[in-house]
Design a protein around this motif. Sequence first.
Motif, PDB file in Angstrom:
ATOM      1  N   ASN A 459     -28.641  42.506 -14.378  1.00 13.55           N
ATOM      2  CA  ASN A 459     -27.209  42.245 -14.443  1.00 13.55           C
ATOM      3  C   ASN A 459     -26.514  43.131 -13.423  1.00 13.55           C
ATOM      4  OD1 ASN A 459     -26.957  40.199 -16.495  1.00 13.55           O
ATOM      5  ND2 ASN A 459     -27.852  41.731 -17.877  1.00 13.55           N
ATOM      6  N   VAL A 460     -25.188  42.999 -13.351  1.00 17.25           N
ATOM      7  CA  VAL A 460     -24.426  43.823 -12.408  1.00 17.25           C
ATOM      8  C   VAL A 460     -24.252  45.213 -13.021  1.00 17.25           C
ATOM      9  CG1 VAL A 460     -22.176  44.127 -11.315  1.00 17.25           C
ATOM     10  CG2 VAL A 460     -23.186  41.844 -11.470  1.00 17.25           C
ATOM     11  N   VAL A 461     -24.667  46.232 -12.290  1.00 20.71           N
ATOM     12  CA  VAL A 461     -24.462  47.598 -12.777  1.00 20.71           C
ATOM     13  C   VAL A 461     -23.639  48.362 -11.734  1.00 20.71           C
ATOM     14  CG1 VAL A 461     -26.697  48.370 -11.869  1.00 20.71           C
ATOM     15  CG2 VAL A 461     -25.572  49.687 -13.682  1.00 20.71           C
ATOM     16  N   GLU A 475     -16.273  42.414  -7.588  1.00 19.65           N
ATOM     17  CA  GLU A 475     -15.780  41.275  -6.790  1.00 19.65           C
ATOM     18  C   GLU A 475     -16.642  41.064  -5.547  1.00 19.65           C
ATOM     19  OE1 GLU A 475     -11.751  42.309  -5.833  1.00 19.65           O
ATOM     20  OE2 GLU A 475     -11.201  42.246  -7.970  1.00 19.65           O
ATOM     21  N   GLU A 476     -16.946  42.175  -4.896  1.00 16.30           N
ATOM     22  CA  GLU A 476     -17.707  42.075  -3.650  1.00 16.30           C
ATOM     23  C   GLU A 476     -19.129  41.571  -3.919  1.00 16.30           C
ATOM     24  OE1 GLU A 476     -16.491  42.130  -0.815  1.00 16.30           O
ATOM     25  OE2 GLU A 476     -18.260  42.256   0.494  1.00 16.30           O
ATOM     26  N   LEU A 477     -19.713  42.051  -5.014  1.00 16.28           N
ATOM     27  CA  LEU A 477     -21.067  41.587  -5.362  1.00 16.28           C
ATOM     28  C   LEU A 477     -21.042  40.089  -5.661  1.00 16.28           C
ATOM     29  CD1 LEU A 477     -22.360  44.521  -7.621  1.00 16.28           C
ATOM     30  CD2 LEU A 477     -23.112  43.936  -5.289  1.00 16.28           C
ATOM     31  N   GLU A 478     -19.959  39.619  -6.265  1.00 13.63           N
ATOM     32  CA  GLU A 478     -19.828  38.196  -6.559  1.00 13.63           C
ATOM     33  C   GLU A 478     -19.708  37.409  -5.251  1.00 13.63           C
ATOM     34  OE1 GLU A 478     -16.763  37.527  -9.422  1.00 13.63           O
ATOM     35  OE2 GLU A 478     -17.715  35.691 -10.147  1.00 13.63           O
ATOM     36  N   ARG A 479     -18.909  37.927  -4.332  1.00 14.25           N
ATOM     37  CA  ARG A 479     -18.737  37.261  -3.039  1.00 14.25           C
ATOM     38  C   ARG A 479     -20.065  37.170  -2.289  1.00 14.25           C
ATOM     39  NH1 ARG A 479     -18.245  37.943   2.200  1.00 14.25           N
ATOM     40  NH2 ARG A 479     -18.677  40.182   2.148  1.00 14.25           N
ATOM     41  N   ALA A 494     -20.095  50.146   2.651  1.00 13.97           N
ATOM     42  CA  ALA A 494     -21.403  49.637   3.107  1.00 13.97           C
ATOM     43  C   ALA A 494     -21.831  48.575   2.110  1.00 13.97           C
ATOM     44  CB  ALA A 494     -22.436  50.764   3.148  1.00 13.97           C
ATOM     45  N   GLU A 495     -22.640  47.639   2.596  1.00 11.19           N
ATOM     46  CA  GLU A 495     -23.094  46.605   1.663  1.00 11.19           C
ATOM     47  C   GLU A 495     -24.355  45.930   2.184  1.00 11.19           C
ATOM     48  OE1 GLU A 495     -19.793  43.873   1.509  1.00 11.19           O
ATOM     49  OE2 GLU A 495     -20.638  42.662   3.138  1.00 11.19           O
ATOM     50  N   LEU A 496     -25.125  45.445   1.218  1.00  8.22           N
ATOM     51  CA  LEU A 496     -26.324  44.664   1.534  1.00  8.22           C
ATOM     52  C   LEU A 496     -26.275  43.440   0.631  1.00  8.22           C
ATOM     53  CD1 LEU A 496     -29.285  44.174   2.516  1.00  8.22           C
ATOM     54  CD2 LEU A 496     -30.030  45.681   0.668  1.00  8.22           C
ATOM     55  N   GLY A 497     -26.164  42.283   1.242  1.00  5.49           N
ATOM     56  CA  GLY A 497     -26.190  41.049   0.440  1.00  5.49           C
ATOM     57  C   GLY A 497     -27.604  40.738  -0.006  1.00  5.49           C
ATOM     58  N   LEU A 498     -27.744  40.363  -1.269  1.00  7.87           N
ATOM     59  CA  LEU A 498     -29.054  39.979  -1.801  1.00  7.87           C
ATOM     60  C   LEU A 498     -28.913  38.602  -2.452  1.00  7.87           C
ATOM     61  CD1 LEU A 498     -30.009  43.419  -3.427  1.00  7.87           C
ATOM     62  CD2 LEU A 498     -30.824  42.534  -1.233  1.00  7.87           C
TER      63      LEU A 498
END
Lengths: 568, 568
Positions: A459-461, A475-479, A494-498
């Motif tokens: 899940n989202v943590v 929100e960003e993880l959802e996007r 910083a971000e890494l899309g998975l």
Amino acid sequence: MRNIRQKLSIARGEQPAELVFKNARLVNVLSGEIHRANVAVDDGRIVGIGDYKGRKAIDLRGAYLAPSLIDGHFHVESSMLTAPEFARAVVPHGTGAVVIDPHEYANVLGLDGIRYVLESTKNLAVDFFIMLPSCVPATPLETAGARITADDLKLMIADERIAGVAELMNFPGVYLGAKSELAKIEVGKGKCIDGHAPGLRGEKLNAYVLAGVRSDHESTELDEAREKLRLGMHILLREGSTERNLAGLIPLINLHNAVNCSFATDDKLAGDLVSEGHIDHCVRRAIKLGLPPIAALQIATINTARHYRLRNFGAIAPRYWADFIVFDSLKNFSIRQVYKKGILVAEDGKFLARSPAAVPLPRSTMNLRYQARDLAVKVVRGKAIKIIEIVPQQIITKETLAAPKFADGEIVADVSRDILKLVVVERHRATGNVGVGFVRGFKLKDGAMGSTVAHDAHNVVVAGTNDTDILRVIEELERLQGGQVVVARGDVKAELGLPIAGLVSDQPLNEVMRRIDALNAAAHALGCDLDAPFMTLSFLSLSPIPQLKLTDQGLIDAVHLRKTTLFA
Amino acid sequence: MRNIRQKLSIARGEQPAELVFKNARLVNVLSGEIHRANVAVDDGRIVGIGDYKGRKAIDLRGAYLAPSLIDGHFHVESSMLTAPEFARAVVPHGTGAVVIDPHEYANVLGLDGIRYVLESTKNLAVDFFIMLPSCVPATPLETAGARITADDLKLMIADERIAGVAELMNFPGVYLGAKSELAKIEVGKGKCIDGHAPGLRGEKLNAYVLAGVRSDHESTELDEAREKLRLGMHILLREGSTERNLAGLIPLINLHNAVNCSFATDDKLAGDLVSEGHIDHCVRRAIKLGLPPIAALQIATINTARHYRLRNFGAIAPRYWADFIVFDSLKNFSIRQVYKKGILVAEDGKFLARSPAAVPLPRSTMNLRYQARDLAVKVVRGKAIKIIEIVPQQIITKETLAAPKFADGEIVADVSRDILKLVVVERHRATGNVGVGFVRGFKLKDGAMGSTVAHDAHNVVVAGTNDTDILRVIEELERLQGGQVVVARGDVKAELGLPIAGLVSDQPLNEVMRRIDALNAAAHALGCDLDAPFMTLSFLSLSPIPQLKLTDQGLIDAVHLRKTTLFA
């Protein structure tokens, strides 16, 4: 075997082979010797060892030729790479085959996840063999994307690339004889049954083995591993990114029992695979620790192939696949060339194989339902709160108590005492489940960080210093359709899309490593001093591992495996 | 596993086991150590190793406890005993399981022979695993009772006790890629494929292995065995009644490759099994020749169990069958007690198990059609005749020439030059085939001796000094429905009935041994000085083994595999 008559004719020396490797110093893991040899290859297979002629010859000038290396237990999701990009990372290190447990994919996508893995691991420079995940979900105390029963496993067990049933983590269920667990073992009959029993000893271990479990990769103590080996378990010597048991277990091995050992990495990050290596790193370590090189290479090849019944892998002999590594010294064991089915796929650290056509990605897995007010924790006067205390470098946590900090009638994070808010949002089926707790150990002074990699339900943590940034992370993880993010003051740092199951990137190896570095740097810039902050974060939801955890269902007493309250 | 919950409860220590072996010096073939242990047994299985309580306890007072021994390749017909009587011979020597190739039964009775073997080997103090005979008949130059094709093997391969496809003796067929032979290998896919390639080396050996053959028991030279081992063959170290290769091959073994070796006897006479021993003899020899005892015992147990995939055999660990041997010294390795599934089945050389109910015997196999005049050899003036020259202790023969002796217009035996008449009468389908030739080496001064054990087609073979006694032998063999007989001047001097396929006695072990001794004594009394005259006789029809042989189809040039004439 394709074109068998043609290959037999080549073996008989009546016509030249496609390719001959000449003047090899052959590491013969079958006869337990190193001897000079020429090896003839045709159509991807070894057809003969001897004085053969080839239409092409590769003169090894006395370099060592050994079978490619095999990882006995790995979760490929831990690299956050697709199978082709994982291959890019490990093939230059001599890996020819991996036995994987797609446990994380299965928790998110169920059988569809396993089917995706079967499809996406074909025709690569590494062969993948798959153990069927046996514990999905890990416990009823977290909401995963799927549930897998023995009947589900039955649907897939017959596939040639399915090597058996993966780590039976519900070891109490097994040794207590739970029907559901015994049924899973029954499904694997005739294939391999992997165990997972950290610290299990004595009578319970006997019962676990009696039930049919025949391997373990969780031994951290020498005595524990010896007890397991004596009871007939195949011992996987684990050397991953965080769990590093090889040095501690090497004294276990004698030349009468090495056959019952394999190397495994379990979980290893992309960057570690690239920089430190994969099974080649295990071989180097083992040789340095005093194991005879032949034994180390048997453990890295034929022993694993035999245990998991990987037909025609793990040795250099007629009918085996022409999967080779070439190296110049047994001492530093630095792999110079790697061949897959007779084709050069890596040289001097460079990956040379072509990637196959992409396979369709699985469906979106980000189905969130939450509101800002779900994150609020109302004040209860006069009560201490339970804090999840991080133990650096470990996946266990401790439970400590602290006086809460209040603001506007709510309990909030307190960066002065390193108490951050921890939020878990269910993401698979939009249940609206949101768990909220508090964690110490991240040392963020500002912002928030979050991940959709969160064992085992994924899940989202999110851990954060304030709700605004925590919400921004979600929100960003959802996007991104899953990923890992660091936010501060509303900005994504910083971000890494998975986007593949919220677990795996669709980007190339180098881009993934670059973004992981950026994520860590961003977390460190906000005050975090953990080596691998996102790995730490990803284990805070793992309900079966003591002591205090947080899932979408709330705070979990992970010692007694039950829900608990925030207030002491 | 029967009553699994009950057994798990015992393993967890919640209730006592049926039986505990206390204070054992456990030969742990899995961890490669000898360590002190108590072993709990319930319902025939090992349920735990540790501090267990039992309703019954056996105090071993520090004696060695090891897994029962396993023979990797044996033709049970060579003992001329039924399976229960074979068990009586070998169980006191510690044998717990044998992998057999019922090649002789199959040559006489086809699939019915294999079915009889499957039935008659159940519920004994030795477990039998069966390899399906792959070369029936051995060649078209002899008339066997059956022909077995790949399609026939397919009918039986799925049985749990079928371990694979037996020795592919038609090794040229395999390495040349004959469809019939490759089809047999294909049938065995996923099970074991045994080889049989005496002296095969180099490119042809590579092709043989490439085709899928993964073991060999025919190596007589160290270099030959090393080449086979290097190419990935499992090496069966053979030590039978006549073929004794163990001492020559022991230098092959190092601790990195012992896992690829097993012990095997191939062919061993009842008397030798009783007096010298079985696999225990191999272990004693190997230890005496310098092999570490643990390696010798691994070769005698787990290595063979793993190669042939004998599930839960060959080690002492939970879930394995409680098949044990008890002994007091690794040096003399004299087995004191033998347990099968937890039950004492032999002690101090005495067999203690009860025999199961008898199974129905197969049909009669003596279908002869011949006349006295079939034995006559008409004179051809001025020509020498070809003589089959016995090579003592070997199954090869030589071809020599001699001037014939005449009497009444016929060529007859000449005892003054040790030239006897040799007759082979087809016995399976009353074809009327009778082969007649001459043999030197028996040294009978009078009478005749005959046998229905005559590799591989097992027709009636008789060597004699005169036709009257030869005919008397044939009559007596017909009356016995198969057997071995010595006749002189019309009187039967000794006989052993082998009514089961003409190969095996229906009598108890002691009676069979007594009669074999009497047969040998009778042959010796008539002048024969061979160690094992009937074994020599039984190989004179084996058409694939050089140089000159006699089958029901006549004299055979066994070098070029074609019929030949008596006259040079």
